[in-house]
Design a protein around this motif. Sequence first.
Motif, PDB file in Angstrom:
ATOM      1  N   ARG A  10      45.029  35.638  39.355  1.00  0.00           N
ATOM      2  CA  ARG A  10      45.606  37.002  39.042  1.00  0.00           C
ATOM      3  C   ARG A  10      47.186  36.811  39.079  1.00  0.00           C
ATOM      4  O   ARG A  10      47.820  37.404  38.294  1.00  0.00           O
ATOM      5  CB  ARG A  10      45.083  37.847  40.159  1.00  0.00           C
ATOM      6  CG  ARG A  10      43.928  38.549  40.013  1.00  0.00           C
ATOM      7  CD  ARG A  10      43.339  39.372  41.355  1.00  0.00           C
ATOM      8  NE  ARG A  10      44.224  40.417  41.341  1.00  0.00           N
ATOM      9  CZ  ARG A  10      43.929  41.790  40.688  1.00  0.00           C
ATOM     10  NH1 ARG A  10      42.992  41.768  39.909  1.00  0.00           N
ATOM     11  NH2 ARG A  10      44.769  42.771  40.871  1.00  0.00           N
ATOM     12  N   THR A  14      49.590  37.619  35.791  1.00  0.00           N
ATOM     13  CA  THR A  14      50.706  38.428  36.084  1.00  0.00           C
ATOM     14  C   THR A  14      52.139  37.898  35.368  1.00  0.00           C
ATOM     15  O   THR A  14      52.654  38.423  34.545  1.00  0.00           O
ATOM     16  CB  THR A  14      50.854  38.731  37.309  1.00  0.00           C
ATOM     17  OG1 THR A  14      49.964  39.403  38.062  1.00  0.00           O
ATOM     18  CG2 THR A  14      52.180  39.788  37.710  1.00  0.00           C
ATOM     19  N   LEU A  80      40.267  40.251  36.529  1.00  0.00           N
ATOM     20  CA  LEU A  80      41.420  39.471  36.432  1.00  0.00           C
ATOM     21  C   LEU A  80      42.375  40.396  36.230  1.00  0.00           C
ATOM     22  O   LEU A  80      43.631  40.325  36.471  1.00  0.00           O
ATOM     23  CB  LEU A  80      41.458  38.188  35.925  1.00  0.00           C
ATOM     24  CG  LEU A  80      40.477  37.088  36.384  1.00  0.00           C
ATOM     25  CD1 LEU A  80      40.504  35.907  35.511  1.00  0.00           C
ATOM     26  CD2 LEU A  80      40.880  36.650  37.661  1.00  0.00           C
ATOM     27  N   VAL A  85      47.801  44.484  38.097  1.00  0.00           N
ATOM     28  CA  VAL A  85      48.344  43.067  37.446  1.00  0.00           C
ATOM     29  C   VAL A  85      49.185  43.625  36.074  1.00  0.00           C
ATOM     30  O   VAL A  85      50.310  43.192  36.040  1.00  0.00           O
ATOM     31  CB  VAL A  85      47.378  42.256  36.520  1.00  0.00           C
ATOM     32  CG1 VAL A  85      47.774  41.138  35.954  1.00  0.00           C
ATOM     33  CG2 VAL A  85      46.506  41.604  38.036  1.00  0.00           C
ATOM     34  N   ASP A 212      47.150  44.925  45.389  1.00  0.00           N
ATOM     35  CA  ASP A 212      45.895  44.573  45.378  1.00  0.00           C
ATOM     36  C   ASP A 212      45.148  45.291  46.351  1.00  0.00           C
ATOM     37  O   ASP A 212      45.400  45.670  47.464  1.00  0.00           O
ATOM     38  CB  ASP A 212      45.649  42.941  45.299  1.00  0.00           C
ATOM     39  CG  ASP A 212      46.165  42.483  44.094  1.00  0.00           C
ATOM     40  OD1 ASP A 212      46.232  42.905  43.071  1.00  0.00           O
ATOM     41  OD2 ASP A 212      46.674  41.295  44.354  1.00  0.00           O
TER      42      ASP A 212
END
Length: 212
Positions: A10, A14, A80, A85, A212
């Motif tokens: 992740r 990003t 993901l 993100v 998150d």
Amino acid sequence: LGRRIYDNLRKVMTYILAIHVPIAGLALLPVLLGLPPLMLPVHVVITEMIIDPVCSLAFENAPPARGLMQRPPRAASVGLLDRAVAVRALLQGGSLLAASLAVYAVALQSGLPEGAARALAFVGLTFGNLLLVALDAGAGLPPRALFSRDFIALWSVAAVATVLLAAALLVPGLRELLRFEAPSAADLALAVGGVGLALAAGWALGRRIARD
């Protein structure tokens, strides 16, 4: 181990999304705004040569974030690439784009030659790129973790990029290839400092808005 791999994936997602925002923007926006072109194909190639080893080495070796095993299990529907993100990436990439473009525009407005303005903006972008790697890879870790053996790959890539960037500013043949002119040390410091502050603010805002 599974949680660490997922968390690092992740982080790299990003970063990949974020860094391509300024690459695309700096290639397109100056032309739309009536400014001389900034990002030429050779600049994109050099930037991608930094991005690829960083993605393969720095994020893969990142240690687990603090409290990773105390997080509740994620929902099976969370992938993901989700809203968190995307928001973080857009804010990070947008801040780097805005800062690099501002450096270029201000340099041109102040009377610097096109080559010097391009060099300042590209140095700012490259510094921002490396800083973004450190911020994203080190998210959830204590600051001292960035200086551990886990991040030797990151510092190795940063060292090589710095040497190549210095050569691009100092070697006449490379300057001509990249269409640079050597700016002053004071201008370089201002460009790097401005980009660093803008990126740090965008990164912090992204982490605050999209957790998150």
